[in-house]
Scaffold this motif. Structure first.
Motif, short mmCIF file in Angstrom:
data_model
loop_
_atom_site.label_atom_id
_atom_site.label_comp_id
_atom_site.label_asym_id
_atom_site.label_seq_id
_atom_site.Cartn_x
_atom_site.Cartn_y
_atom_site.Cartn_z
N ASP A 325 48.31 30.71 14.24
CA ASP A 325 47.04 31.40 14.02
C ASP A 325 47.21 32.84 13.54
OD1 ASP A 325 45.17 29.32 14.64
OD2 ASP A 325 45.78 29.51 16.74
N ASN A 326 48.39 33.40 13.72
CA ASN A 326 48.65 34.76 13.24
C ASN A 326 49.94 34.82 12.43
OD1 ASN A 326 46.47 36.31 14.53
ND2 ASN A 326 47.41 35.49 16.40
N PRO A 327 49.95 34.15 11.30
CA PRO A 327 51.21 34.08 10.55
C PRO A 327 51.57 35.41 9.92
CG PRO A 327 49.46 33.09 9.25
CD PRO A 327 48.86 33.46 10.58
N ASP A 328 52.85 35.64 9.74
CA ASP A 328 53.34 36.84 9.08
C ASP A 328 52.99 36.72 7.59
OD1 ASP A 328 54.99 38.71 7.71
OD2 ASP A 328 56.33 38.77 9.46
N PRO A 329 52.25 37.68 7.04
CA PRO A 329 51.82 37.57 5.64
C PRO A 329 52.98 37.53 4.65
CG PRO A 329 51.25 39.72 6.54
CD PRO A 329 51.74 38.88 7.69
N ARG A 330 54.16 37.96 5.08
CA ARG A 330 55.29 37.88 4.15
C ARG A 330 55.64 36.43 3.80
NH1 ARG A 330 59.68 41.33 7.21
NH2 ARG A 330 58.50 40.49 8.96
N ILE B 162 61.84 28.93 6.51
CA ILE B 162 62.71 29.09 7.68
C ILE B 162 62.09 30.09 8.65
CG2 ILE B 162 64.97 29.96 8.45
CD1 ILE B 162 66.04 28.90 5.67
N ARG B 163 61.45 31.11 8.14
CA ARG B 163 60.89 32.15 9.01
C ARG B 163 59.49 31.81 9.52
NH1 ARG B 163 63.38 37.86 7.42
NH2 ARG B 163 65.23 37.14 6.30
N SER B 164 58.79 30.93 8.81
CA SER B 164 57.44 30.54 9.24
C SER B 164 57.52 29.81 10.59
CB SER B 164 56.84 29.62 8.18
OG SER B 164 55.86 28.79 8.76
N ASN B 165 56.47 29.93 11.38
CA ASN B 165 56.45 29.26 12.68
C ASN B 165 55.87 27.86 12.63
OD1 ASN B 165 57.61 31.44 14.04
ND2 ASN B 165 55.62 32.48 14.18
N ASP B 166 55.59 27.38 11.44
CA ASP B 166 55.01 26.04 11.30
C ASP B 166 56.05 25.06 10.75
OD1 ASP B 166 52.37 26.89 11.98
OD2 ASP B 166 52.20 27.79 9.99
#
Lengths: 337, 326
Positions: A325-330, B162-166
């Motif tokens: 729900d709060n993904p890093d925009p990068r 790889i860095r995404s949490n999904d």
């Protein structure tokens, strides 16, 4: 075992039985929906194994994962019983915020990594939890509780093979209650002795024990857990047990005889442990009656009350928790031209 | 800038992320000692060891599941499935577990896995090695699905994945691993969301993803020779779909074609055109057209195979049809 521990374990098992009985009632009252799979009869297994596991230390706990008959495993691992009941009632205060229900209880704060409805799916997940623990260099282990029916899935064979090749610290606990939903093990499984299916096939040590006797479970689980933790290898432990109720609430139990049920009721883990403690002079029948009354009051006045009075999830929050729900925009923000 | 092949871009992303974070591991068949069927992990076994570049037995469902379990406790597994056809064996753990665990747990747990797999028709690999199946993953809530068209995205999107949490499914293509492109030598990231206009035009929008972007670009060149200015949009992500970029392009060109290598029913084209009808129906001057594979298992015979899948000429002819030129 200390006397105080014996009394505590008896109380816990009675609590688990009464908790499930009360779920049955709440289901009949339509307070609980969906599918409901109760654990009555098998209490000694989860109680005994998890009493020997590392629990009560939050994120340092051992990882526990299981199938859809999961309420008691969750509570014994450390999930508050009132939150488990609130989950069954579909409330925001539930273990999974009302999104999971009976078959999907989670409590990540206690490393209870969930109940899963796809039979056999937790096998690889458990091995992955163990891989994570080993990779991080902790001495946590993963404990995977599944029934005998799950052992005919491909995941059983695939996972046991990899857990063995990669030396993963995972304890596979087989709760053999003799039935894959409504099909007797002799009619579904070429080798009904589950522990024999893993030793030569996957080079994993295994053993079979009485799952209706809490003292046996405690003793054997301790040995198995110590082995997994110390050797950093998988172990497969089979407990012979029986569920006193149907597979789920929609089960008329037409596939088994009353004689068979009565035979297993003689081995009721709670009745027999009670008898032993009375015999040892640790407790009286009146004490047990009082204990039951106290448990019923707790269930009614605290657990059910909490579940009843808790709010439902907000419909406006329907799409929360699908993705981060709060993904890093990068990583997921607007595309840089 | 350095000229980099698609496979080298993937390898570089692995290497940089594994050097940065020891929780990043790679799993798959033949990815370690053998160096990887597509060389995506070449040399990394020697550099990071067998505990981080893990050669898996041929057990797609369970090694994917093991990766998912490990991701639930903080690891970042990059799982290579040798062909998207084999990913069907892992659908249970991907669709029933990875995609749902965050939701079922009320947000307590997450499964930050990356699954990389090539989906597409190469040279006479026949029915069981030629499926595309992107549509199967894009219809699943809880997943991200991306389709890098070249080395820039192959590197930058893998880094982001790889860095995404999904859980992220990266669909590659057997025909693209040797495709080369200049990419920056310094580290960069490419978003897992957002379509991209890869060629500007005013007369028609050609929409593609993965390999079909290249068919669109080739068709656009031929259309230009005919005096037709085609805009090419690379979807890049099939989940979520960037409807805004598509709408902007269609409102500019008023004509649209979607090119997919997959079969048409319940596919990418159906989804995109439905979105266009919902978002900007009145901007259209003509009926949208889908260019897609024949509704058959991909045949072995080279002539039949060629006839089963779309080519740049099909996109070109389709565009002429949209514009009423044929």
């Amino acid at each position: 075992m200390k006397d105080a521990d014996k009394k505590r374990l008896l109380r816990e098992m009675i609590f688990f039985r009464r908790f499930e009985d009360r779920c049955f009632e709440a289901y009949m009252e339509r307070k609980i929906g969906g599918f409901l799979h109760l654990y009555s009869g098998q209490e000694a297994v989860a109680t005994g194994v998890l009493d020997m596991a590392r629990t009560g230390q939050g994120e340092k706990n051992d990882y526990v994962i299981t199938g859809y008959r999961d309420h008691i495993h969750a509570i014994k691992t450390g999930a508050p019983a009132r939150e488990v009941m609130a989950e069954l009632f579909g409330k925001e205060t539930g273990s999974s915020k009302g999104r999971g229900g009976s078959m999907h209880i989670f409590d990540a704060s206690q490393n209870f990594m969930g109940g899963y409805a796809l039979v056999g799916q937790p096998f690889p997940l458990a091995a992955g939890l163990a891989m994570g623990a080993k990779h991080k260099g902790t001495d946590q282990i993963a404990i995977c509780f599944l029934g005998d029916g799950a052992n005919n899935q491909g995941t059983f064979h695939e996972t046991l093979n990899m857990a063995s090749v990669w030396n993963l610290p995972v304890l596979f606990v087989c709760e053999n209650n003799g039935y894959a939903i409504g099909t007797h093990i002799d009619r579904s499984t070429a080798q009904p002795e589950q522990y024999k299916r893993v030793d030569t096939a996957y080079n994993i040590k295994s053993s079979q024990h009485d799952g209706m006797n809490i003292e046996t479970v405690l003793k054997e689980a301790k040995k198995a857990i110590d082995y997994v933790r110390k050797e950093q290898k998988p172990y497969f432990i089979e407990f012979m047990t029986y569920r006193f109720r149907g597979h789920s609430m929609s089960d008329a139990k037409g596939y088994r005889t009353r004689d068979e049920e009565l035979e297993w009721e003689q081995r009721d883990p709670i009745k027999n442990f009670s008898k032993n403690l009375i015999k040892e002079g640790l407790i009286t029948e009146q004490d047990i009656k009082a204990m039951e009354k106290e448990i019923d009051d707790e269930i009614e006045n605290d657990i059910i009350k909490f579940a009843e009075e808790s709010p439902e999830p907000k419909v406006e929050e329907l799409t929360r928790y699908v993705l981060d729900d709060n993904p890093d925009p990068r990583w997921v923000g607007p595309l840089q031209k | 800038m350095a000229e980099t092949a698609y496979w080298e871009a993937i390898r570089r992303a692995h290497d940089e992320e594994m050097a940065r974070d020891k929780m990043v591991i790679a799993m798959g068949e033949d990815i370690g000692v053998a160096g990887g069927t597509y060389k995506a992990t070449l040399g990394l076994y020697d550099k990071y060891g067998e505990d981080r570049v893990i050669d898996c037995p041929i057990s797609e469902n369970s090694y994917t599941g093991i990766g998912i379990g490990a991701s639930m406790v903080g690891m970042r597994p990059i799982i290579e499935i040798m062909s998207i056809n084999f990913a069907l064996l892992a659908l249970d753990t991907i669709v029933n577990a990875a995609a749902k665990i965050r939701y079922m747990s009320g947000g307590q747990l997450q499964c930050p896995i990356v699954m990389r797999t090539p989906g597409g028709t190469a040279h006479q690999l026949a029915a069981q090695h030629s499926a595309r199946l992107a549509r199967m993953f894009m219809s699943t809530s809880g997943l991200r699905v991306v389709t890098p068209r070249g080395p820039l995205d192959a590197y930058g999107m893998l880094k982001s994945a790889i860095r995404s949490n999904d859980p992220v499914i990266i669909i590659e293509h057997e025909q693209m691993y040797n495709l080369k492109e200049d990419i920056p030598e310094e580290e960069f990231f490419r978003s897992l969301e957002g379509a991209e206009v890869v060629r500007e035009g005013t007369d028609i929008t050609l929409i593609g993803y993965n390999y079909s972007v290249h068919l669109c670009l080739e068709a656009a060149k031929r259309l230009e020779a005919d005096g037709i200015s085609a805009e090419v949009v690379d979807l890049r992500a099939l989940k979520p779909i960037d409807r805004e970029t598509i709408r902007e392009s269609v409102e500019k060109t008023h004509n649209v074609l979607v090119a997919e290598e997959d079969e048409a029913p319940v596919g990418v084209g159906s989804e995109i055109i439905t979105g266009i009808i919902e978002d900007c129906f009145f901007a259209l001057d003509s009926q949208p057209v889908r260019i897609h594979a024949a509704d058959v298992p991909v045949p072995y015979n080279a002539k039949l195979e060629k006839a089963a899948i779309p080519h740049a000429d099909d996109v070109y002819q389709g565009a002429l049809k949209v514009l009423g030129k044929i």
